[in-house]
Design a protein around this motif. Sequence first.
Motif, PDB file in Angstrom:
ATOM      1  N   GLU A  51      33.242 -44.820-109.734  1.00 49.75           N
ATOM      2  CA  GLU A  51      31.978 -45.554-109.876  1.00 49.75           C
ATOM      3  C   GLU A  51      32.144 -46.988-109.368  1.00 49.75           C
ATOM      4  O   GLU A  51      33.154 -47.643-109.646  1.00 49.75           O
ATOM      5  N   VAL A  52      31.147 -47.443-108.627  1.00 49.88           N
ATOM      6  CA  VAL A  52      31.092 -48.838-108.176  1.00 49.88           C
ATOM      7  C   VAL A  52      30.127 -49.591-109.083  1.00 49.88           C
ATOM      8  O   VAL A  52      28.980 -49.159-109.268  1.00 49.88           O
ATOM      9  N   PHE A  53      30.587 -50.704-109.648  1.00 46.95           N
ATOM     10  CA  PHE A  53      29.734 -51.520-110.511  1.00 46.95           C
ATOM     11  C   PHE A  53      30.261 -52.949-110.508  1.00 46.95           C
ATOM     12  O   PHE A  53      31.386 -53.216-110.061  1.00 46.95           O
ATOM     13  N   ALA A  54      29.439 -53.848-110.983  1.00 46.77           N
ATOM     14  CA  ALA A  54      29.851 -55.245-111.156  1.00 46.77           C
ATOM     15  C   ALA A  54      29.901 -55.541-112.649  1.00 46.77           C
ATOM     16  O   ALA A  54      28.936 -55.256-113.367  1.00 46.77           O
ATOM     17  N   ARG A  55      31.023 -56.062-113.115  1.00 51.22           N
ATOM     18  CA  ARG A  55      31.126 -56.385-114.537  1.00 51.22           C
ATOM     19  C   ARG A  55      30.162 -57.499-114.913  1.00 51.22           C
ATOM     20  O   ARG A  55      29.683 -57.573-116.042  1.00 51.22           O
ATOM     21  N   SER A  56      29.908 -58.382-113.959  1.00 52.87           N
ATOM     22  CA  SER A  56      28.996 -59.496-114.214  1.00 52.87           C
ATOM     23  C   SER A  56      28.370 -59.919-112.887  1.00 52.87           C
ATOM     24  O   SER A  56      28.840 -59.518-111.817  1.00 52.87           O
ATOM     25  N   LEU A  57      27.323 -60.701-112.974  1.00 56.14           N
ATOM     26  CA  LEU A  57      26.729 -61.293-111.788  1.00 56.14           C
ATOM     27  C   LEU A  57      27.454 -62.592-111.475  1.00 56.14           C
ATOM     28  O   LEU A  57      28.080 -63.192-112.369  1.00 56.14           O
ATOM     29  N   PRO A  58      27.411 -63.058-110.226  1.00 57.70           N
ATOM     30  CA  PRO A  58      27.968 -64.383-109.931  1.00 57.70           C
ATOM     31  C   PRO A  58      27.394 -65.426-110.879  1.00 57.70           C
ATOM     32  O   PRO A  58      26.234 -65.321-111.311  1.00 57.70           O
ATOM     33  N   GLY A  60      25.602 -67.782-113.047  1.00 61.65           N
ATOM     34  CA  GLY A  60      24.263 -68.348-113.021  1.00 61.65           C
ATOM     35  C   GLY A  60      23.207 -67.490-112.363  1.00 61.65           C
ATOM     36  O   GLY A  60      22.012 -67.786-112.467  1.00 61.65           O
ATOM     37  N   ARG A  61      23.605 -66.421-111.668  1.00 57.92           N
ATOM     38  CA  ARG A  61      22.622 -65.562-111.004  1.00 57.92           C
ATOM     39  C   ARG A  61      21.934 -64.669-112.040  1.00 57.92           C
ATOM     40  O   ARG A  61      22.544 -64.270-113.028  1.00 57.92           O
ATOM     41  N   ARG A  62      20.698 -64.314-111.759  1.00 61.16           N
ATOM     42  CA  ARG A  62      19.924 -63.528-112.719  1.00 61.16           C
ATOM     43  C   ARG A  62      19.696 -62.093-112.279  1.00 61.16           C
ATOM     44  O   ARG A  62      19.227 -61.266-113.063  1.00 61.16           O
ATOM     45  N   TYR A  63      20.004 -61.793-111.040  1.00 64.60           N
ATOM     46  CA  TYR A  63      19.901 -60.423-110.546  1.00 64.60           C
ATOM     47  C   TYR A  63      20.759 -60.306-109.296  1.00 64.60           C
ATOM     48  O   TYR A  63      21.146 -61.296-108.681  1.00 64.60           O
ATOM     49  N   GLY A  64      21.069 -59.075-108.935  1.00 67.98           N
ATOM     50  CA  GLY A  64      21.754 -58.808-107.682  1.00 67.98           C
ATOM     51  C   GLY A  64      20.935 -57.828-106.864  1.00 67.98           C
ATOM     52  O   GLY A  64      20.080 -57.111-107.401  1.00 67.98           O
ATOM     53  N   VAL A  65      21.186 -57.787-105.570  1.00 69.00           N
ATOM     54  CA  VAL A  65      20.477 -56.886-104.657  1.00 69.00           C
ATOM     55  C   VAL A  65      21.487 -55.919-104.047  1.00 69.00           C
ATOM     56  O   VAL A  65      22.495 -56.345-103.478  1.00 69.00           O
ATOM     57  N   VAL A  66      21.231 -54.631-104.174  1.00 69.39           N
ATOM     58  CA  VAL A  66      22.095 -53.624-103.557  1.00 69.39           C
ATOM     59  C   VAL A  66      21.814 -53.600-102.062  1.00 69.39           C
ATOM     60  O   VAL A  66      20.690 -53.343-101.626  1.00 69.39           O
ATOM     61  N   ALA A  67      22.833 -53.860-101.276  1.00 68.91           N
ATOM     62  CA  ALA A  67      22.694 -53.852 -99.816  1.00 68.91           C
ATOM     63  C   ALA A  67      23.963 -53.293 -99.200  1.00 68.91           C
ATOM     64  O   ALA A  67      25.049 -53.416 -99.769  1.00 68.91           O
ATOM     65  N   GLY A  68      23.813 -52.671 -98.038  1.00 64.27           N
ATOM     66  CA  GLY A  68      24.945 -52.118 -97.323  1.00 64.27           C
ATOM     67  C   GLY A  68      25.100 -50.618 -97.488  1.00 64.27           C
ATOM     68  O   GLY A  68      25.943 -49.997 -96.820  1.00 64.27           O
ATOM     69  N   THR A  69      24.290 -50.003 -98.361  1.00 60.48           N
ATOM     70  CA  THR A  69      24.425 -48.570 -98.596  1.00 60.48           C
ATOM     71  C   THR A  69      24.219 -47.773 -97.316  1.00 60.48           C
ATOM     72  O   THR A  69      24.969 -46.831 -97.017  1.00 60.48           O
ATOM     73  N   GLY A  70      23.205 -48.133 -96.549  1.00 59.77           N
ATOM     74  CA  GLY A  70      22.949 -47.443 -95.290  1.00 59.77           C
ATOM     75  C   GLY A  70      24.110 -47.574 -94.324  1.00 59.77           C
ATOM     76  O   GLY A  70      24.504 -46.602 -93.655  1.00 59.77           O
ATOM     77  N   GLY A 116      18.261 -51.827-101.472  1.00 53.33           N
ATOM     78  CA  GLY A 116      17.087 -52.620-101.784  1.00 53.33           C
ATOM     79  C   GLY A 116      16.741 -52.615-103.262  1.00 53.33           C
ATOM     80  O   GLY A 116      15.783 -53.267-103.676  1.00 53.33           O
ATOM     81  N   GLU A 117      17.538 -51.904-104.071  1.00 58.01           N
ATOM     82  CA  GLU A 117      17.322 -51.901-105.519  1.00 58.01           C
ATOM     83  C   GLU A 117      17.974 -53.132-106.132  1.00 58.01           C
ATOM     84  O   GLU A 117      18.950 -53.664-105.594  1.00 58.01           O
ATOM     85  N   LEU A 118      17.454 -53.601-107.245  1.00 57.28           N
ATOM     86  CA  LEU A 118      18.106 -54.657-108.006  1.00 57.28           C
ATOM     87  C   LEU A 118      19.196 -54.035-108.876  1.00 57.28           C
ATOM     88  O   LEU A 118      19.075 -52.890-109.316  1.00 57.28           O
ATOM     89  N   TYR A 119      20.258 -54.790-109.110  1.00 57.03           N
ATOM     90  CA  TYR A 119      21.281 -54.325-110.040  1.00 57.03           C
ATOM     91  C   TYR A 119      21.643 -55.450-110.995  1.00 57.03           C
ATOM     92  O   TYR A 119      21.362 -56.636-110.754  1.00 57.03           O
ATOM     93  N   PHE A 120      22.283 -55.067-112.099  1.00 53.20           N
ATOM     94  CA  PHE A 120      22.651 -56.000-113.164  1.00 53.20           C
ATOM     95  C   PHE A 120      24.057 -55.656-113.647  1.00 53.20           C
ATOM     96  O   PHE A 120      24.651 -54.670-113.181  1.00 53.20           O
ATOM     97  N   PRO A 121      24.643 -56.443-114.530  1.00 53.25           N
ATOM     98  CA  PRO A 121      26.005 -56.143-114.983  1.00 53.25           C
ATOM     99  C   PRO A 121      26.116 -54.725-115.534  1.00 53.25           C
ATOM    100  O   PRO A 121      25.329 -54.309-116.379  1.00 53.25           O
ATOM    101  N   ALA A 441      18.238 -61.256-115.642  1.00 53.97           N
ATOM    102  CA  ALA A 441      16.788 -61.188-115.837  1.00 53.97           C
ATOM    103  C   ALA A 441      16.398 -60.171-116.888  1.00 53.97           C
ATOM    104  O   ALA A 441      15.414 -60.352-117.619  1.00 53.97           O
ATOM    105  N   ILE A 442      17.131 -59.060-116.983  1.00 51.55           N
ATOM    106  CA  ILE A 442      16.909 -58.071-118.028  1.00 51.55           C
ATOM    107  C   ILE A 442      18.250 -57.654-118.598  1.00 51.55           C
ATOM    108  O   ILE A 442      19.271 -57.709-117.912  1.00 51.55           O
TER     109      ILE A 442
END
Length: 448
Positions: A51-58, A60-70, A116-121, A441-442
């Motif tokens: 599984e690929v995941f991020a334990r935390s966001l950089p 101060g950031r409030r959301y991340g954007v999934v990019a590069g999948t294509g 293009g989906e948002l991701y979180f910790p 953000a959530i």
Amino acid sequence: MLDTLRPGARLVESVIVTTRTSTALLTDSYELTMLSAALRNGTAHRACTFEVFARSLPHGRRYGVVAGTGRLLDLLREFTFGEAELASVEHGLDEATLEWLRGYRFTGAVEGYREGELYFPGSPVLTVTGTFAECVLLETLALSVLNHDSAVASAAARMVQAAGGRRTIEMGSRRTHEEAAVASARAAYLAGFDATSNLEAGRRHGVPTSGTSAHSFTLLHTDADGPDEAAAFRAQVDALGVGTTLLVDTYDIARGIATAIEVAGTGLGAVRIDSGDLGVMAVQARAQLDGLGATNTRVVLSGDLDEHSIAALRAEPVDVYGVGTSLVTGSGAPTAGMVYKLVEVDGVPVAKRSSHKNSRGGHKHAVRRARETGTVVEELVHRAGRPPELGAHDRELVVPMVRDGELLHGLPTLEDSRAHLAAALVSLPWEGLKLSRGEAAIPTTFLD
């Protein structure tokens, strides 16, 4: 406006084409070390889930954007070991491992958050299922693509939000590796940027391309009598028409604007300012242009911009922002911090327990919970096959991408992903779009 080519336009016959035929060596040596040992002791063929995941966001950031999948899925199709690749690694591996690599084809499954989906910790951004041997080889490739592209797209999305609907142009190719420049341009476009200066991104990914000129072109028009800014502008207008963008800050900005309108007339497309106090310069440029009757000539600003400086300029009469260094370096967060962890072996959850680097075992999916208004309020991560009861406005986030080693049909295009992200950002609570530091953000809730 900036001089723009149609998406994917071919410019010259001499464009250098990447001749790489395999992506198998875009990896780390330790993947082959593990493979060799697993083949020797018989564990290589155990059914595994990574599984690929991020334990935390950089910070101060409030959301991340999934990019590069294509991009990753395209690279996966080329992940094979030909004789050239085997020759590069043969001195460090035994014959059994080399023979296994010779016949390698990924035959497993890939699923995850759509591009293009948002991701979180803790979001299960990508899941790879198959034998240990075939999955472990993909770790470095998956992380290098997703960590880079997601970092750039996450920064770019913040810049687009800060621009408040004004045009944004990616122009960071000269500040990063040549291949990273192409990937960055794609990620920025996914996140809402309008165009890139990178021509290979235009050809390879269909990103609209745009560009003006550099100070060197103005300086070129110098002779024994001194600089001739008007001659430089005249040459550019003659070649590209009055809709072009003229760089007016090589010498004196006010004089440069006056000369630009003298040469091109009031129909000039835009003037670009790349130095000085950009807010002050934008106000003065707009007033001068309007005074000269060039009310439709746009003001383009560039020069070490990031999301914070763009936000600070929102009250000023700026039409277009050109962003370079901060964009291709993730605006202070050059990696998304994602990891690739083994979470299940033969159906049994496994987890790393190291302090501050722990993982959660088990094959997981996720649901994003939303109010009737469409505003998202929570992310629920659950064991695959055990979804929570869905509300009317909730949605499952994990989608299949590869099955039995074959790429599935109907996956989102870059344009689809760009539109999806724009809608996803609108669904965030308003505080989630703030540039100031804060919590995600959530919240993410893990359902055991």
